[in-house]
Each structure stands twice: as C-alpha cells, then as structure tokens.
Design a protein around this motif. Structure first.
Motif, PDB file in Angstrom:
ATOM      1  N   MET A 298       0.846  -1.213   0.000  1.00 37.63           N
ATOM      2  CA  MET A 298       0.000   0.000   0.000  1.00 37.63           C
ATOM      3  C   MET A 298       0.871   1.249   0.000  1.00 37.63           C
ATOM      4  O   MET A 298       0.548   2.258  -0.630  1.00 37.63           O
ATOM      5  N   MET A 299       2.005   1.183   0.719  1.00 37.61           N
ATOM      6  CA  MET A 299       2.932   2.323   0.757  1.00 37.61           C
ATOM      7  C   MET A 299       3.456   2.626  -0.647  1.00 37.61           C
ATOM      8  O   MET A 299       3.515   3.799  -1.069  1.00 37.61           O
ATOM      9  N   LEU A 300       3.821   1.585  -1.375  1.00 32.15           N
ATOM     10  CA  LEU A 300       4.312   1.793  -2.740  1.00 32.15           C
ATOM     11  C   LEU A 300       3.213   2.427  -3.598  1.00 32.15           C
ATOM     12  O   LEU A 300       3.469   3.337  -4.378  1.00 32.15           O
ATOM     13  N   ARG A 301       1.976   1.979  -3.412  1.00 31.32           N
ATOM     14  CA  ARG A 301       0.865   2.469  -4.238  1.00 31.32           C
ATOM     15  C   ARG A 301       0.485   3.913  -3.893  1.00 31.32           C
ATOM     16  O   ARG A 301       0.395   4.757  -4.773  1.00 31.32           O
ATOM     17  N   TYR A 302       0.289   4.197  -2.604  1.00 32.24           N
ATOM     18  CA  TYR A 302      -0.307   5.485  -2.233  1.00 32.24           C
ATOM     19  C   TYR A 302       0.720   6.603  -2.043  1.00 32.24           C
ATOM     20  O   TYR A 302       0.453   7.742  -2.373  1.00 32.24           O
ATOM     21  N   THR A 303       1.898   6.288  -1.486  1.00 29.93           N
ATOM     22  CA  THR A 303       2.875   7.363  -1.271  1.00 29.93           C
ATOM     23  C   THR A 303       3.836   7.479  -2.452  1.00 29.93           C
ATOM     24  O   THR A 303       4.139   8.572  -2.901  1.00 29.93           O
ATOM     25  N   PHE A 304       4.292   6.337  -2.972  1.00 31.22           N
ATOM     26  CA  PHE A 304       5.342   6.394  -3.998  1.00 31.22           C
ATOM     27  C   PHE A 304       4.801   6.209  -5.413  1.00 31.22           C
ATOM     28  O   PHE A 304       5.576   6.085  -6.355  1.00 31.22           O
ATOM     29  N   ASN A 305       3.467   6.174  -5.527  1.00 32.92           N
ATOM     30  CA  ASN A 305       2.857   6.077  -6.845  1.00 32.92           C
ATOM     31  C   ASN A 305       3.373   4.887  -7.645  1.00 32.92           C
ATOM     32  O   ASN A 305       3.448   4.947  -8.877  1.00 32.92           O
ATOM     33  N   GLY A 306       3.764   3.842  -6.952  1.00 31.40           N
ATOM     34  CA  GLY A 306       4.353   2.675  -7.615  1.00 31.40           C
ATOM     35  C   GLY A 306       3.352   1.545  -7.756  1.00 31.40           C
ATOM     36  O   GLY A 306       3.483   0.487  -7.155  1.00 31.40           O
ATOM     37  N   GLU A 307       2.349   1.782  -8.578  1.00 30.86           N
ATOM     38  CA  GLU A 307       1.290   0.784  -8.758  1.00 30.86           C
ATOM     39  C   GLU A 307       1.859  -0.569  -9.188  1.00 30.86           C
ATOM     40  O   GLU A 307       1.457  -1.617  -8.685  1.00 30.86           O
ATOM     41  N   GLU A 308       2.840  -0.515 -10.103  1.00 30.89           N
ATOM     42  CA  GLU A 308       3.361  -1.776 -10.652  1.00 30.89           C
ATOM     43  C   GLU A 308       4.088  -2.584  -9.577  1.00 30.89           C
ATOM     44  O   GLU A 308       3.869  -3.792  -9.437  1.00 30.89           O
ATOM     45  N   ALA A 309       4.952  -1.894  -8.798  1.00 25.20           N
ATOM     46  CA  ALA A 309       5.688  -2.594  -7.736  1.00 25.20           C
ATOM     47  C   ALA A 309       4.727  -3.092  -6.656  1.00 25.20           C
ATOM     48  O   ALA A 309       4.879  -4.199  -6.118  1.00 25.20           O
ATOM     49  N   ALA A 310       3.694  -2.292  -6.355  1.00 24.31           N
ATOM     50  CA  ALA A 310       2.707  -2.696  -5.352  1.00 24.31           C
ATOM     51  C   ALA A 310       1.990  -3.963  -5.803  1.00 24.31           C
ATOM     52  O   ALA A 310       1.835  -4.925  -5.031  1.00 24.31           O
ATOM     53  N   ALA A 311       1.583  -3.965  -7.052  1.00 23.58           N
ATOM     54  CA  ALA A 311       0.863  -5.124  -7.582  1.00 23.58           C
ATOM     55  C   ALA A 311       1.765  -6.357  -7.610  1.00 23.58           C
ATOM     56  O   ALA A 311       1.316  -7.474  -7.355  1.00 23.58           O
ATOM     57  N   ARG A 312       3.056  -6.148  -7.899  1.00 26.92           N
ATOM     58  CA  ARG A 312       4.013  -7.284  -7.899  1.00 26.92           C
ATOM     59  C   ARG A 312       4.086  -7.920  -6.524  1.00 26.92           C
ATOM     60  O   ARG A 312       4.089  -9.134  -6.372  1.00 26.92           O
ATOM     61  N   LEU A 313       4.182  -7.043  -5.514  1.00 20.26           N
ATOM     62  CA  LEU A 313       4.276  -7.541  -4.135  1.00 20.26           C
ATOM     63  C   LEU A 313       2.990  -8.282  -3.752  1.00 20.26           C
ATOM     64  O   LEU A 313       3.027  -9.347  -3.130  1.00 20.26           O
ATOM     65  N   ARG A 315       0.932  -9.770  -5.787  1.00 16.59           N
ATOM     66  CA  ARG A 315       0.885 -11.047  -6.524  1.00 16.59           C
ATOM     67  C   ARG A 315       1.783 -12.088  -5.862  1.00 16.59           C
ATOM     68  O   ARG A 315       1.466 -13.273  -5.827  1.00 16.59           O
ATOM     69  N   ALA A 316       2.931 -11.621  -5.322  1.00 18.37           N
ATOM     70  CA  ALA A 316       3.844 -12.557  -4.644  1.00 18.37           C
ATOM     71  C   ALA A 316       3.165 -13.154  -3.412  1.00 18.37           C
ATOM     72  O   ALA A 316       3.295 -14.350  -3.138  1.00 18.37           O
ATOM     73  N   VAL A 317       2.412 -12.317  -2.685  1.00 20.06           N
ATOM     74  CA  VAL A 317       1.676 -12.817  -1.510  1.00 20.06           C
ATOM     75  C   VAL A 317       0.617 -13.824  -1.951  1.00 20.06           C
ATOM     76  O   VAL A 317       0.485 -14.912  -1.368  1.00 20.06           O
ATOM     77  N   ALA A 318      -0.118 -13.486  -3.014  1.00 22.73           N
ATOM     78  CA  ALA A 318      -1.149 -14.412  -3.514  1.00 22.73           C
ATOM     79  C   ALA A 318      -0.508 -15.735  -3.926  1.00 22.73           C
ATOM     80  O   ALA A 318      -1.064 -16.814  -3.700  1.00 22.73           O
ATOM     81  N   LYS A 319       0.709 -15.639  -4.491  1.00 18.56           N
ATOM     82  CA  LYS A 319       1.384 -16.852  -4.967  1.00 18.56           C
ATOM     83  C   LYS A 319       1.773 -17.786  -3.815  1.00 18.56           C
ATOM     84  O   LYS A 319       1.559 -18.998  -3.894  1.00 18.56           O
ATOM     85  N   VAL A 320       2.315 -17.208  -2.736  1.00 25.93           N
ATOM     86  CA  VAL A 320       2.713 -18.088  -1.621  1.00 25.93           C
ATOM     87  C   VAL A 320       1.474 -18.754  -0.993  1.00 25.93           C
ATOM     88  O   VAL A 320       1.540 -19.900  -0.557  1.00 25.93           O
ATOM     89  N   LEU A 321       0.359 -18.031  -1.004  1.00 29.68           N
ATOM     90  CA  LEU A 321      -0.873 -18.648  -0.476  1.00 29.68           C
ATOM     91  C   LEU A 321      -1.328 -19.770  -1.407  1.00 29.68           C
ATOM     92  O   LEU A 321      -1.725 -20.847  -0.959  1.00 29.68           O
ATOM     93  N   ALA A 322      -1.226 -19.516  -2.717  1.00 26.13           N
ATOM     94  CA  ALA A 322      -1.619 -20.542  -3.686  1.00 26.13           C
ATOM     95  C   ALA A 322      -0.707 -21.763  -3.587  1.00 26.13           C
ATOM     96  O   ALA A 322      -1.120 -22.889  -3.859  1.00 26.13           O
ATOM     97  N   GLN A 323       0.553 -21.526  -3.182  1.00 27.02           N
ATOM     98  CA  GLN A 323       1.492 -22.647  -3.002  1.00 27.02           C
ATOM     99  C   GLN A 323       1.167 -23.461  -1.750  1.00 27.02           C
ATOM    100  O   GLN A 323       1.790 -24.478  -1.475  1.00 27.02           O
ATOM    101  N   GLY A 324       0.225 -22.957  -0.960  1.00 23.45           N
ATOM    102  CA  GLY A 324      -0.184 -23.700   0.242  1.00 23.45           C
ATOM    103  C   GLY A 324       0.619 -23.345   1.480  1.00 23.45           C
ATOM    104  O   GLY A 324       0.488 -24.012   2.509  1.00 23.45           O
ATOM    105  N   LEU A 325       1.455 -22.291   1.403  1.00 21.94           N
ATOM    106  CA  LEU A 325       2.257 -21.929   2.583  1.00 21.94           C
ATOM    107  C   LEU A 325       1.386 -21.172   3.577  1.00 21.94           C
ATOM    108  O   LEU A 325       0.660 -20.252   3.205  1.00 21.94           O
ATOM    109  N   ARG A 326       1.472 -21.559   4.844  1.00 19.90           N
ATOM    110  CA  ARG A 326       0.597 -20.987   5.870  1.00 19.90           C
ATOM    111  C   ARG A 326       1.345 -20.755   7.175  1.00 19.90           C
ATOM    112  O   ARG A 326       2.057 -21.651   7.642  1.00 19.90           O
TER     113      ARG A 326
END
Ligand code: NAD
Length: 351
Positions: A298-313, A315-326
C-alpha cells in the motif's frame, strides 16, 4: 524515497524485518531509517513518541509501522502508554484518512467464520476518519457531580471541512474501484452525524459517476455479516470506523492478513498491519508477516505512486498462499505451518 521504520513492540520487530526484506528485494532504492516507538521508546526514554522519532517521521516520505503495546505497559500513566505514541503520531502527521481493505484470497475463504459463499470474492475498502470524532473531541473527562456521583463524558464533534476531506478520499478511492460509496452514520440520533450525512450528500454531487448510499451504523454492522459483498467503499467517522473495520477484518478469517494506510492531504502515509503486538506469540517466530508486507505494498501504491511494484508484491503474496504456505493463524486444522521468516523468504522467492 525515505521511509521511517518504527517496529515497536511484541511481534513488531519480527514482522517489520520481513516487510523490509521484501521491499529490498524489489530493489527500488528506498532508504530506511529506524527509530523507537511505543513501549520500546517508553523503556528507553520515558516517552512512547520521543522527539527524535517524531522528527524522523516528519522528515520521511512514509512511515512503516509494526505494532505497539504489551501487558507490561498497561498500568503506566496514560501519556506514557504505547498506544499514545501512535495516536500522537497520527495527529502530528495530520493522518486523517485510514484505508483498510478487506480482501478474501480464494485459498483462505474457509478461514472465515462465515460461510464461504457469503465471503468468497469479498473485496471492500473501509475509509475511516482518524483524527476527529469522540476520540479527540473536547471537553472530556470524569467529573464528580454535586450529589457526589462520578460521571464520565466525551464529546462527539465533526466540522464540515473534516467531513469533506475524508469524503473526497472515499469518492476518489471508489473511482479506482467499483464506483460505489456507502456512507455510514447515525443521523437519526446524533446531530454530528446528521451533518455528516448532509455534507456527504452535497459532496456526492461532485462525483456523479460514483453511486452514493447512506446506512445507519447499526444496520451496517448487521449487513457486514449478512451480505458483505454488497459493499465497495464504506466511509465513516472515527469511532464507527474503528468498530466496523475490526468486524470487516474478521470476515477474511485472519487479522494477520490485513494491511492499512493512514494518509495526510499530500499522500504521505503511515502503513501498518491492523493487528496489535500479539504479546502471546511475540518472540516465537510464528507471527504472520503478510499484513505488514501488504502494508508495504500500500505504501508503494499510495505514497510512492508505484502501482506496478505494489501489484508485484501483492501477486507474490497471492502466490505463496496458492502454493499452500501458511503461518499458524491462517492454517486449517492439521495443515502444516511455517514461521515468520520462512514466510518472508517465500514472498521474496515469489518476487
Ligand atoms: P492483537 O492484534 O495483538 O492480537 C489478537 C490475537 O491475534 C492474538 O491471539 C494474536 O496472537 C493474534 N495475532 C495478531 N497478529 C497476528 C499475526 N501477525 N500473526 C498471527 N497471529 C496474530 O490484539 P490484542 O491482543 O488485543 O492486543 C495486544 C496489544 O497490542 C495490546 O497492548 C494492544 O493495546 C496493542 N494493540 C496495538 C495496535 C497497534 O499497534 N496499532 C493495535 C491493536 C492492539
């Protein structure tokens, strides 16, 4: 890009370390500087928000915050209590807009206490006013009446300009989403929120592309459980927002997954997980760092205007959840779990 890092107490330092690791892996050239806050600062300086910490936060573009508090500090005089450090910091930085997304990851729909079909696909944003209302209104206190009985009193106040600026945040956020704002008040009983409704209605005319509805807070509390997917952006005052955002957090199953942003008028922000310092699990290396990592996004998105980097981060979180890591807080019964550091490493690998 300069970030003040305030890890705080309890699990704060453990989860912040993982968020910094993920941000460094993105290699964006962000500078980090750490300072004490909360109980850690009270221990060292007798003040939960020492002047050097405040100065660092004022000079930085953003603040990444862990959590503060612990049983050890509960009996201190109020000004020395850890939570006062955070309240003062919000006030000093003029952070009037608190944004709390509540998003269900498909893999975690079963973690909610509500039926999966009620919450699957949930994606709502609560916009809570953070520097006004009954939490700051004067006069307040505990006084002794003529008859010798004690009476506690607080004052609910909102000025038109305070309502207007949080309204703008909500309408602008809705424009980036499904373009629906539901303003929550208690206009049938409280004059303060009658004004709230009037001002929101006026403001809505400036955003004809966004649908504005109004709801009483008691109904909103019920609707969040009955049919939470009806909401896109919910905007409300400090006290109602405090309660409704905690309720909304539980729709998603884990407090360890939910980030937040608190913004000023110029998109400077304080970013923190919504959970506290979790003294019951502090130091055990088992806290879920994902809420803090998502706060960094959220910091990358709202303060640093880094939508792409925010979305990458994200997606990485979504990926580890999809991998079954808990981590333990989001694991189903019998599911294997990993610790704080391993979860942070997995996010870095996914990046
Ligand atoms: P809490 O959020 O710290 O913990 C509630 C429960 O959720 C605990 O069982 C905890 O183990 C669990 N939990 C919280 N975060 C987790 C994570 N990342 N991973 C796994 N499990 C997690 O709330 P509490 O117990 O009511 O308060 C503890 C302290 O935190 C108190 O001193 C309180 O004042 C403070 N607090 C601070 C903040 C803040 O810093 N913004 C917010 C809320 C509470």
């Amino acid at each position: 890009m300069k970030v003040a890092v305030l890890a705080g107490d309890g699990i704060g330092p453990e989860i912040i370390a993982e968020a910094i690791k993920a941000l460094r892996a993105l290699d964006l050239g962000i500078e980090f500087e750490e300072a004490l806050v909360g109980g850690a600062a009270t221990d060292a300086h007798g003040d939960p928000l020492p002047p050097a910490t405040l100065a660092l936060c004022k000079a930085a573009d953003a603040v990444l915050f862990g959590a503060v508090g612990g049983p050890k500090y509960d009996t201190l005089p109020r000004p020395q209590r850890p939570e006062q450090g955070l309240l003062r910091l919000r006030k000093e930085l003029g952070l009037f807009a608190n944004l709390r997304p509540a998003l269900i990851y498909p893999e975690l729909a079963a973690a909610s206490t509500l039926k999966p079909e009620v919450v699957a696909g949930l994606d709502l944003l609560i916009v809570r006013e953070l520097t006004g209302d009954i939490y700051f209104g004067q006069p307040r206190g505990i006084r002794t009446l003529d008859n010798g009985e004690r009476e506690g009193f607080d004052t609910m106040r909102y000025s038109e300009s305070e309502i207007r600026r949080i309204g703008h945040v909500a309408f602008k956020a809705a424009r980036k989403r499904v373009k629906r704002v539901c303003s929550v008040d208690k206009a049938n009983v409280l004059e303060t929120t009658q004004l709230w409704r009037e001002v929101m209605t006026e403001l809505g005319r400036d955003y004809p592309d966004v649908e504005l509805t109004h709801m009483y807070v008691d109904n909103a509390a019920m609707q969040l459980l009955r049919n939470p997917k009806q909401f896109d952006v919910l905007v409300t005052g400090n006290m109602f927002g405090d309660i409704l955002s905690d309720e909304a957090s539980m729709l998603t199953g884990s407090i360890g997954m939910l980030p937040s942003a608190s913004l000023d008028a110029n998109a400077k922000g304080l970013y923190e997980p919504i959970h506290g310092s979790a003294p019951d699990i502090a130091g055990k290396g088992i806290a879920n760092p994902l809420a803090t990592i998502l706060s960094a996004a959220m910091m990358l998105r709202y303060t640093f205007n880094g939508e792409e980097a925010a979305a990458r981060l994200e997606r990485a979180v979504a990926k580890v959840l999809a991998q079954g890591l808990r981590t333990g807080d989001i694991a189903a019964a019998g599911e294997p779990t990993i610790g704080t550091r391993a979860m942070g490493d997995a996010v870095v690998n996914a990046l």
